[in-house]
Design a protein around this motif. Structure first.
Motif: not given
Length: 963
Positions: A335-362
């Motif tokens: 969602x942030x990549x599609x429609x960035x917002x300061x609130x979303x950006x601050x939360x993602x950085x505050x949580x410090x957790x990147x996206x994570x997918x299984x090994x067979x991900x696309x």
């Protein structure tokens, strides 16, 4: 005497007699009561007196009658008698009323027949509460206030909607039963229905005096949630009442500030409605809950709506310090990549957790993983990992997205040379990345690549300073892919001051012609034509494939070459339509033969083996008549004959330089046989062995060879000094007693394959480098490539083996019925196989799939297949002594028509010359004209390299050779 007086005396006499005994007394009592029931006043007064007489035997009956008359007439006289005598009527409704008046209501309430009777009495008590007699009402009210046990519940059930009964029962401390209790709450709450009335405060006081059950609280909470009445709101708060329905339950819990009791599974569906509620207190409490929810509540809240939508709920959850579930984090990053917002950006950085997918991900999911890492860390060891490096480049091209600015800071701070080169390479292909390179002065490290980069990214000043003569750009153009070359050409035209020809063609034009695309060729030709550089344009046309040349020759504006032969070729180009060449190329790919039979040699005598010379059109032949010879294929006669062998000549190998090696064979394994070299000086013995020479193979230039023997020896010889070395096959790891049925050599690599009951491959120094247990007894073998071997078994099985380390793995296998011979065709990746169906099969050596088939006529069967070392000729021997000679050169024609002429060699002229006669016989005219044009171009091209007309030609037809 009046009638009234007479009736009175009559009634008195009957009353007196009734006090006695006997029949007359009973008759008198019946008559008295009959008259009284009929309404006779005097009789009734007499009965009333009896009721007052304690000793009269009819006193009880008289009291019951008076009580009934009172209820019927409400006469004060009879009322006084009832009060005085406590008489109770027998039948309802007079009975409960008279019992209440007489103060004996408790005595008759429990009378009846079962449950139904008790319920009727309870209903009668309810009626007494509204009786016209005040004492009756008071007695009923007193009863309601004092009664205990089951009658309490029966009274409530008899009329919970009756306000008079409710008021009387309010004085009783005993609570109603569950059903009546629930109904009473319903009565109270329903007062605020569609037509609201004032609720009964006494009813509420009583309800609150009694225990309030959960079901009552659910009714209160549910009705408040639906109506929002202030009175109900106070009740909810006082009782802690929680509704049952999920949406109402959420509202009541919010009002009570008990949202922690929400059930994650079912209650949270209406959270969004509460956040939009008109009550600010409810909104604030729900918002606070969303900001602090953890565990299952937090996971359920995130699941209510798509995290990719910007909603009030998402904005609140973004303020929650607790991390969302991993899947939600992935969606938030998207969602942030599609429609960035300061609130979303601050939360993602505050949580410090990147996206994570299984090994067979696309691939897209893996890219999202890497992109999400960029805002979270500036650590070089993380950012310089290959996936994140690629993501940094991608992020730079996101325009005004915040991630683009973050990636810019990361790239410039890292200062990694390899990363800078990757950014520049991407910017050269994508204008959206040019800005970062221009802004920060980024450029590739390689100078030729930098020249291309400056040109493609619109930095002409930097390009001119770096590459004033265009030499670096020419190098960069040569190394670029087709798409980049097309962009370079467009950029050069825009620059308007570059040597286009030099850049595209380079200093060594011919070396680059072979890889030049049709678009590049047209571009270069059009630039030369625009400059009227006709000589250079004609030279270019002669280097290109003939189809492209036929197209570009139309650019000449009346110019003609000065040389007469060149004008002849030029005219043939003009006469040939490009579409004709394209049509001929398609025909050749689909229908052109790979081999053309040129001649048949009929041998007088049995032929054991044949071998083509590597340097001339000669064929060495081994005979069973203790002789061998050499046939001149150009003239079709026996050029040399050698006699004096001591046994049948079983194997022959032409080694070039006018010499061949011959090996004797015998039916006895203990009889000596010789290996001889036959040449200008006559036969010379090279080595003597026990048993036959079973196989021969050329291992290198200058006559080097290898031979296998029946005695289990491997012989190797050089052509220079005639020295032969012998060693046992056991030295190669083959079992004792095994011997070589066949050997095959790959001269370029020095590999040698020895095939018996096991299979061994040796290296250039003779050491074993691979081995395998033979799947079948191999009688023929040949190398397709350095590590690829084709074998043919006596049973007709053809197998292709690949060397994998020290092992030989089977890559393909097929069975050929009546296998007559097999040969590898050098430089083609194909095999030639003959079978009993008189077919000559050409197979793809990798898969053994059929490529082309030649069918022979007659009743003979193939016994051997041999190819010349250069792959130009093929000999197929038969059981009737005939050997067919095939010209394989014509089979190369389809690959030559589409190739650039600059990449062809004089040997290719032989192939085209051999094809002209084939094209003229049985093929469409456009094929013949295309072959004629190609032949003319090559003759003109190689006119100074070879003698025109000196190409190899074989004697066509049939001829006899006697050995």
């Amino acid at each position: 005497m009046s009638g009234r007086d007479r009736a009175g005396r009559r009634a008195a006499r009957r009353a007196s007699r009734a006090a006695g005994k006997g029949a007359r007394a009973r008759w008198a009592a019946r008559r008295l009561l009959h008259d009284a029931d009929g309404g006779d006043r005097a009789a009734r007064e007499a009965v009333a007196e009896i009721a007052r007489s304690p000793l009269h035997r009819l006193r009880a009956v008289a009291g019951e009658a008076v009580a009934a008359w009172w209820y019927e007439t409400r006469d004060p006289e009879w009322r006084a008698v009832v009060v005085e005598t406590a008489g109770i009527a027998v039948l309802p409704p007079a009975r409960p009323a008279s019992a209440a008046l007489a103060g004996r209501l408790e005595d008759i309430v429990w009378e009846g027949v079962g449950e139904a009777g008790l319920d009727r009495n309870a209903a009668a008590v309810r009626d007494l509460l509204v009786d016209e007699d005040e004492d009756v009402r008071e007695a009923a009210a007193l009863f309601c206030a004092q009664v205990r046990g089951d009658m309490v519940h029966r009274l409530w059930r008899s009329g919970p909607d009756d306000p008079v009964l409710r008021r009387a029962m309010f004085a009783n401390p005993a609570p109603p039963d569950r059903k009546a209790h629930l109904r009473l709450w319903g009565v109270y709450l329903d007062a605020g229905g569609p037509v609201p009335v004032d609720r009964d405060p006494e009813l509420l006081a009583a309800l609150l005096r009694w225990p309030v059950r959960n079901e009552h609280e659910a009714m209160i909470g549910g009705l408040w949630a639906r109506t929002r009445e202030p009175e109900l709101r106070r009740l909810v708060l006082d009782l802690g009442a929680v509704a049952v329905a999920p949406s109402e339950r959420v509202l009541t819990l919010a009002l009570l500030d008990r949202l922690g009791e929400l059930r994650p599974g079912s209650d949270l569906g209406s959270v969004g409605d509460v956040l939009a509620d008109d009550d600010p207190e409810l909104r604030d409490r729900m918002a606070g809950f969303c900001r602090t929810a953890v565990g299952g509540h937090l996971e359920a809240l995130w699941s209510l709506e798509s995290p990719r939508r910007d909603t009030p709920l998402r904005r609140l959850l973004l303020q929650n310090p607790a991390k969302p579930p991993a899947a939600t984090v992935n969606l938030l990053w998207r969602a942030w990549l599609e429609a960035p917002s300061p609130e979303l950006s601050d939360a993602l950085v505050r949580w410090g957790r990147p996206a994570l997918f299984p090994a067979q991900a696309s691939a897209a999911e893996k890219e999202l993983e890497s992109l999400s890492v960029i805002p979270l860390t500036a650590a070089a060891k993380v950012l310089l990992r290959p996936p994140v490096r690629a993501a940094l480049v991608t992020a730079l091209g996101l325009g005004d997205h915040p991630l683009s600015q973050i990636a810019e800071r990361r790239v410039t701070a890292l200062g990694d040379r390899r990363l800078v080169d990757e950014v520049c390479a991407a910017a050269a292909a994508d204008p959206a990345l040019t800005w970062v390179c221009v802004k920060h002065g980024l450029a590739p490290e390689d100078t030729a690549t930098r020249a291309v980069f400056f040109l493609l990214t619109g930095q002409p000043e930097q390009y001119r300073a770096l590459d004033p003569d265009g030499g670096l750009l020419s190098l960069g153009y040569a190394a670029a892919d087709d798409a980049t070359r097309d962009r370079i050409r467009k950029a050069m035209l825009a620059a308007g001051e570059l040597d286009l020809v030099r850049v595209v063609a380079g200093d060594d034009r011919r070396a680059r012609i072979a890889e030049m695309t049709r678009g590049e060729a047209r571009y270069l030709a059009e630039q030369l034509a625009a400059r009227r550089e006709w000589e250079r344009l004609w030279a270019l046309v002669q280097d290109l494939p003939i189809g492209t040349g036929a197209e570009l020759v139309r650019l000449f504006d009346g110019w003609l070459p000065r040389d007469e032969d060149a004008r002849r070729v030029f005219g043939m180009y003009l006469e040939t339509e490009p579409a004709v060449v394209a049509m001929a190329a398609r025909y050749l790919d689909e229908r052109w033969p790979l081999a053309v039979r040129q001649a048949t040699i009929r041998f007088r005598g049995r032929v054991n083996d044949v071998s083509f010379a590597p340097d001339a059109p000669l064929l060495a032949v081994a005979s069973n008549q203790q002789s061998a010879g050499v046939i001149d294929l150009r003239e079709g006669f026996l050029a040399e004959r050698y006699d004096g062998f001591q046994a049948s000549v079983g194997r022959v190998l032409h080694v070039g330089g006018g010499a061949f090696v011959a090996g004797e064979r015998t039916n006895r394994h203990d009889r000596p046989c010789r290996l001889l070299r036959c040449g200008d000086g006559g036969p010379a013995v090279l080595h003597t062995v026990q048993g036959s020479v079973t196989s021969l193979a050329a291992t290198g230039p200058d006559g080097a060879f290898a031979a296998g023997t029946r005695s289990g020896r491997l012989l190797t010889g050089t052509g220079a000094d005639g020295r032969v070395t012998s060693r046992p096959l056991t030295a190669l790891g083959m079992p004792k007693g095994d011997w070589a049925r066949s050997i095959a050599a790959h001269p370029a690599s020095g590999r040698l394959a020895v095939l018996g009951r096991s299979l061994v491959v040796t290296g250039p120094s003779g050491q074993r480098c691979a081995s395998s247990a033979a799947e079948h007894l191999a009688v023929r073998a040949g190398f397709v490539g350095e590590d690829v071997l084709a074998c043919a078994g006596r049973s007709g099985t053809v197998t292709v083996l690949h060397r994998q380390g020290a092992a030989l793995a089977r890559a393909a296998r097929m069975r050929v019925d009546g296998l007559g011979g097999i040969a590898t065709l050098p430089g083609t990746g194909r095999l030639a196989v003959a079978d009993r169906l008189r077919r000559l099969l050409f197979l793809d050596a990798a898969t053994l799939a059929p490529v082309w088939t030649h069918r022979a006529s007659g009743g003979r069967h193939a016994t051997s297949v041999h190819a010349s070392p250069a792959g130009d000729l093929l000999a197929v021997g038969h059981d009737n002594g005939e050997t067919d000679l095939f010209d394989l050169r014509a089979g190369r024609l389809p690959s030559l028509v589409g190739r650039a002429l600059a990449g062809l060699v004089p040997r290719d002229l032989d192939a085209v010359a051999a094809s002209r006669a084939v094209a003229a016989a049985g093929h469409p005219p456009h094929v013949a004209s295309t072959v004629a044009l190609l032949h003319a171009c090559l003759e003109h091209r190689f006119r100074f390299d070879i003698e025109i007309g000196g190409a190899l030609t074989l004697t066509a037809g049939d001829y006899d050779i006697g050995l």
